[in-house]
Design an enzyme around this catalytic site. Sequence first.
Site, PDB file in Angstrom:
ATOM      1  N   TYR A 119       0.642  -5.180   8.958  1.00  0.00           N
ATOM      2  CA  TYR A 119       2.338  -5.748   8.264  1.00  0.00           C
ATOM      3  C   TYR A 119       2.077  -7.382   8.385  1.00  0.00           C
ATOM      4  CZ  TYR A 119       3.400  -1.744  10.511  1.00  0.00           C
ATOM      5  OH  TYR A 119       3.315   0.340  11.643  1.00  0.00           O
ATOM      6  N   THR A 120       1.466  -7.860   8.257  1.00  0.00           N
ATOM      7  CA  THR A 120       1.959  -9.129   8.237  1.00  0.00           C
ATOM      8  C   THR A 120       0.263  -9.680   7.574  1.00  0.00           C
ATOM      9  OG1 THR A 120      -0.670  -9.882  10.127  1.00  0.00           O
ATOM     10  CG2 THR A 120       2.411 -10.238  10.203  1.00  0.00           C
TER      11      THR A 120
END
Length: 804
Positions: A119-120
Site C-alpha cells: 500500500y505504501t
Amino acid sequence: MPEILINKPVEDELVESYLLYSMSVIVGRAIPDVRDGLKPVQRRILYGMYELGLKHNSPTKKSARIVGEVMGKYHPHGDAPVYDALVRMAQPFTMRYPLIEGQGNFGSIDRDPPAAMRYTEARLTRLAEEMLEDIEKNTVNMIDNFDGTLKEPEVLPSKVPNLIINGASGIAVGMATNIPPHNLSETVDALIYLIDHPEATVEELMQFIKGPDFPTGAVVVNASELKKVYEEGRGRIIVRGKVHVEDGKRVKRIVITEIPYGVSKAGLIEQIAKIAKDDESLPIRNIRDESDKRGMRIVIEIPKDANEEVIINNLYKRTALQDYFNVQMLVIDKHKRPRLMNLKGLMEAFLEHRFEVIRRRARYEYEQYTRRAHVVEGLLKAARAIGVVVDIVRNSKDVESARQSLMETLEITEEQAKAILDMRLSRLTSLEIENLQNEYSDLVRKISEVKEILEKDEKVKEIMKKEFLYLKQQYGDPRRTEVTDQSIEYNEEELIVEEDVVITLSHKGYLKSTPLNSYRSQKRGGKGITVSKLSEDDEVEFVVVAKNTSSTLFITNLGRAYVLKNYQLETTGRNTRGRHITAFLNLEDTEKIVALASLNGEGRDLVIATKSGKIKRTALKEFENATSNRGVRAIKIEPGDEIVSARVVNSEKETLIVATKMGMAIRFPVSDVRRMGRNAAGVQAIKLQPGDEVVSVDVIPPGEEGEILTVTEKGFGKRTPVQLYRIQRRGGTGLRNISDVNKTGYVVAVRYVRGDEEIVVVTRNGMMIRFPVSEIGVIGRVTKGVKLIELGDDTISKVAVVKD
C-alpha cells in the site's frame, strides 16, 4: 551426496562457528559503518532505490517493488526486516533527517504499525541523494553481491555526516550501539573547526555541538555530564518532555508538547492514566490527547488549587516523561573492526572518509579529463589539416589502413585516429572547431584543478569545507532539543501531594497515617467510625492531625525527642492498625512515646508539660539533630513524673493554658517560662491539688478572640470565651474549668479554637468522630458542657483539632 566428516572436538567447532556468526551479525547486520553511518540493509535500500531512479523529484514507487529489488539483488533475507528498515528511514519521529520520503501510512509516534508494503510508496529525499552523489565516479569500492552476479558499494560516498546527525542503534552478539542524533548545522560547524584545528579537544568541539538534537525535541537535563559522555563514547543522557502549565477558569492544565526520543505517546498517556487511577493522592481529573497536524499536545487537567510542580515531578519520576538515552558509540571502522569511539573519533573517521572520496573523485575526473583532452587535441589537429585527412580517408582501402595512415601522417595516437574517423563532417564547421578549442581550454583548466586536488591536501580540505557549508545552507535547521542543567534527583518531599492526615499511635505502639478525608464530617452526637483496627487489649493513645509534608516530634518517657517526616509513614486505610513504632523510630527497649507534637516548619520554641505540673520551653533549633534513628534529650524527667503534652510556640506575646484532669486550668504568658537547655527539668506551671495531674497544654495567640475547647473522657465538651480565663502568674492554682468531673469524667484535652475548625475525637476502642467545632455551643467556664459522642462503655482517649 557423500558425507563430510570433520575430525574436530565439538566444543572447538562451536567456539569457532559462534565467533564467525557473532562477527557476521556485528559487521554485517547490527552495527553501522563509521563512514556513512549505515547498516548494510540501510545501505542496500538506498543504493537499490538509487538504481531504480527514485530521486526526490521522480514519482514514488511501491515499497513492495523496492523491497523486492533489494532482496533479489543485494539482501537475501526476509522482506519484513527490509521493509522495517525502509519505514524507519522515512519516519520523521525516528530520523532527525529522514533519508526516505514515504507516501502512505508509515506508522506514528503512538507506535501504530505502518501499512503493508503493497500500500505504501517511497522515494529518496534530497539529503539521501547527497549521500549517493559521485558513487559512479569510483569514489568507493564496489564489492560482489551475495551471489557474485552484481556489484554493490562497500560504503556510500556520503557527503553527509549521517552517523552524527541521525545517530544509530543496534543490538549485536555481545555488544550494542546507541548513538544519539545531532543538529546538522552544529555538526557542520564542528567539522569545519576540526578541519582547521586537528588537535581540537572534545570540549572545544562542544562549543558547536551543544548536545543531542532529537527529532521529538524535549529537554536534555544533565548538560554537565555530556562532556564525559562525548569524551568516553558512552554514558547516560537524561531527557525530559517539554511541559508548561495553563490556567483555566475552573482547572489548571499541565500540557505536554514534546516527549523524550523513542517514547510512545500512547504508552505515555496510558502510564499517566494508570498512576492517576492507582494513586488517589495525585489530583489528576482528566487526560486528553489533543495532538493534531500542528503538533503534539497532551493535556492533564488538575484542580485549580493543586500544586502542579509536585504532579509534574511525579510524572517525571514515575512515567516515561523522563527517560534515559544510554549512549554507546560503537561502530565498524574502515578495517571492518568494531570500535568504541568518542565524538572526535567519529568526526575524524568521517573526515578521513570524505578526504579519500574527494581524492578518488579527483583521480577519476583527472583520468576522464585527460582522456577527453587527448581526443580533442587529435580532433583539432585533424581540423587544421582537413584536406590531408580527407585525402587519406578517400584513398584508403579500409578503415584500418585509414587509421594507420592518419597516425603516421598527423603523428597522433590510435585513440585520436579512431575519434577522427568517427567524427561527423558537421564537426568541421568553423563554429564547431571554435567549440572544440573552447572545450580543450576548459579541459586544460579542469585538469590543472583536479591535479592540484591530487597534490595538495589543503585543497581537499577547502573543498570539504565548501561542501559542508552547502549542506548547512540547504538542509540546516534550528535545534529542536533544549540542553540544560536541571535537578534530576528528587527528595521525597518534592513528590508528595500535600494533604491533611490523621496520625495515630496506640498504647501498644502501632503507628499509622490516614488521609483526613477518609473520615467524613458528622453531626455532633454521632457514634463515629473506626479510626484503627486494634486488638481488644489495645487503644488509641495519641492522635495528631497534620500535613503529610510536615514532621512530627515524638517525645519518650526517657525525655528524648525523635523527629519523623510524616510522608515516611505508609498511608493506610481506616481499618488497619498500622506498623509498630519501632519500624520507624530507633527506640530503646524501655522507651515508649509519651507525647507528640506537629512541626509544620514554623515556630520558635517547643513547650513540654509534665503530669506533675512542670513546664519547660526550649528553642526548636536545639532539636535540629533529632532524626528517626537518633533521638536527642528533650527534658530531664524527675522520678515518678512523665510528659503529657508538647506544643510549638511562635512568640512571647502568646499565652499558654495548662489544664488538669480534675477540671482546673491556668493561663499565663509564654514569657513567664524562660528558655532552657534540653537537659533542664523545667519550672512549675500550676499548683496541683492532691490526686490531680496535668493532662493538656495549648497555645493561645495574642488577643482575646476565640474560645477554649474542653473535652472530657465521658464525651462531654464545651467552648468558653478566652477572656473568661484571665491571665495569671505561672505557678498558681488556676481557675475552675469544668463544673462536675464526677458526671462528665476527667478532662482529656483543652484546646484553643476559633470556631472554624473541625474536631477529631478518638476513643480508647478505636472509634473516631469528626465534626465542626462550631456545633459545640459557647457557654460559661464553670459548666459541664454538652454530649459530643455516644460512647456506651467506651471512653474518649485523645482529641485533635483540624485547622484550615
